[in-house]
Design a protein around this motif. Structure first.
Motif, mmCIF file in Angstrom:
data_model
loop_
_atom_site.group_PDB
_atom_site.id
_atom_site.type_symbol
_atom_site.label_atom_id
_atom_site.label_comp_id
_atom_site.label_asym_id
_atom_site.label_seq_id
_atom_site.Cartn_x
_atom_site.Cartn_y
_atom_site.Cartn_z
ATOM 1 N N ARG A 98 0.627 -1.071 0.134
ATOM 2 C CA ARG A 98 0.021 -0.046 -0.233
ATOM 3 C C ARG A 98 0.878 1.124 -0.201
ATOM 4 N N GLU A 99 2.086 1.241 0.806
ATOM 5 C CA GLU A 99 2.796 2.586 0.809
ATOM 6 C C GLU A 99 3.471 2.702 -0.640
ATOM 7 N N LEU A 100 3.881 1.609 -1.214
ATOM 8 C CA LEU A 100 4.337 1.533 -2.822
ATOM 9 C C LEU A 100 3.287 2.149 -3.603
ATOM 10 N N VAL A 101 2.142 1.947 -3.386
ATOM 11 C CA VAL A 101 1.135 2.309 -4.372
ATOM 12 C C VAL A 101 0.609 3.686 -3.999
ATOM 13 N N ASP A 102 0.709 4.113 -2.782
ATOM 14 C CA ASP A 102 0.634 5.583 -2.300
ATOM 15 C C ASP A 102 1.811 6.426 -2.681
ATOM 16 N N ASP A 103 3.138 5.995 -2.735
ATOM 17 C CA ASP A 103 4.275 6.574 -3.570
ATOM 18 C C ASP A 103 4.117 6.948 -4.858
#
Length: 419
Positions: A228-233
């Motif tokens: 999720r953090e990668l997608v948000d970035d």
């Protein structure tokens, strides 16, 4: 932009030529005046010799001087008594008794300048013996108006020729500057077209990437924090890239003068309030204070939407460079026939070496100095202030940067006053 450069090149060329012509003219006038003075001495010498010969032979001395209004002559005795003179002599300061004593002492003709009613004149003085055996001194002077008239005519000719040369130089300089700037203008036009086309073409894949990222984000479990953090970035960087492309497209349109900017009356105070409200939540979230001060309605003339875009760029810049607990102040006021909107912050200000460059494209003060460090919202791209100034000038206004009284940065937008 290119018209402005052409005008500066032409004015510089004409200015240099004007200085050269001025120096040349001064040298010519001084040299000519000196040569006229030398020639005047020769003429006076001839006039004195003719006057001496005429006196010795008993002829009419007035006939010796072919221009009695320009020349004055006098015959005096060694003790200074005037025997004869023409009407012009007194106005030219004749007789020059001290000079007469010098010529008697030397025994030959001498010349020297004296002061007369018409100003400084040059007098030729020579001893002579009349037919009666009387020793006398003959003096001849020429009116300074004659010499000055010759010099004035020369100055008039030089002025006319110089003015014509400057006009021809201006026309030639403008023509040459257009030819010199044409390759640069064409290259800049190709670059601008490339940036606009590339920005437009990149927007489509970015939109698809963002859509795929949003779909991927909705399919992730809450427990999958890493993905999720990668997608948000990915979503954040996609938004940032999209903003850069939008700025590049706007700059290309501004350079091509294809941006629609109206010049209609609007209330600057209303635009200040509405734009500040959009940034109020962000200021609170970042622990900063946003103050808005204006004295009611501020009639302005320009484009309300573009003005709001300028103020948004200034507020974004102020929030990025204001530390936690700092204050951003937005003020509106009327000055003479113009209205002003200023945005100041309580940061560390703009470094002196960056003050003249803050409106340059892709220039960031935080990348060259630690004086204005990045805030929590991250650094800018260096395009916002450049776009803001171009939008201000497109409305007939101006955007200036400086240091606030409290040491922070201050940006002032000036627009024509409305009715």
């Amino acid at each position: 932009m290119f018209d402005h450069i052409r005008k500066r090149l032409t004015m510089g060329y004409v200015g240099i030529l004007a200085v050269i012509l001025l120096v040349f003219g001064v040298v010519v006038v001084i040299s000519f005046h000196r040569q006229v003075t030398i020639q005047q001495d020769k003429v006076l010498d001839q006039k004195v010799k003719g006057l001496v010969n005429g006196s010795l032979s008993g002829t009419d001395t007035s006939a010796i001087l072919n221009d009695p209004d320009s020349y004055g002559w006098v015959i005096i005795t060694p003790d200074g008594h005037t025997l004869k003179q023409n009407p012009t002599a007194a106005s030219l300061g004749l007789p020059a008794r001290q000079l007469a004593k010098v010529s008697l002492h030397e025994g030959e003709m001498v010349s020297a300048p004296i002061g007369g009613l018409q100003g400084k004149v040059r007098v030729a003085s020579s001893p002579a013996v009349l037919q009666s055996g009387t020793l006398v001194v003959l003096q001849v002077a020429r009116s300074p108006a004659v010499v000055q008239g010759i010099v004035d005519r020369l100055i008039l000719v030089l002025w006319t020729v110089g003015l014509g040369a400057l006009m021809l130089a201006a026309a030639g300089g403008f023509f040459m500057s257009r030819r010199a700037m044409r390759p640069v203008q064409e290259a800049f036009g190709r670059q601008r077209t490339f940036i606009a086309d590339a920005s437009h073409e990149l927007k489509t894949p970015l939109t698809l990437i963002r859509a795929d990222a949003e779909v991927l984000s909705r399919g992730l479990d809450d427990s999958d924090e890493d993905n999720r953090e990668l997608v948000d970035d990915l979503l954040g960087e996609t938004d940032r890239m999209n903003a850069i492309l939008s700025d590049l497209l706007l700059l290309a349109r501004l350079d091509a003068e294809k941006v629609s900017v109206s010049r209609e009356p609007f209330d600057l105070a209303l635009v200040l309030s509405e734009t500040s409200e959009r940034f109020a939540a962000r200021a609170v979230a970042e622990g900063k204070y946003l103050q808005v001060n204006h004295a009611g309605k501020l009639p302005a003339r320009g484009d309300a939407e573009r003005t709001g875009q300028i103020l948004a760029a200034l507020l974004d810049n102020a929030l990025r460079f204001t530390p936690d607990g700092g204050t951003i102040t937005v003020e509106g006021r009327s000055v003479d026939k113009r209205v002003e909107a200023s945005v100041t912050d309580t940061g560390q200000g703009i470094p002196p070496k960056s003050l003249d460059r803050v409106f340059e494209r892709f220039y960031r003060a935080d990348a060259h100095s630690a004086a204005r460090t990045r805030g929590p919202s991250g650094g800018g791209t260096g395009l916002g202030l450049a776009i803001a100034r171009d939008l201000a000038r497109a409305q007939g206004g101006e955007l200036a940067a400086g240091d606030a009284d409290n040491g922070g940065a201050a940006f002032t937008l000036t627009l024509p006053a409305g009715t």
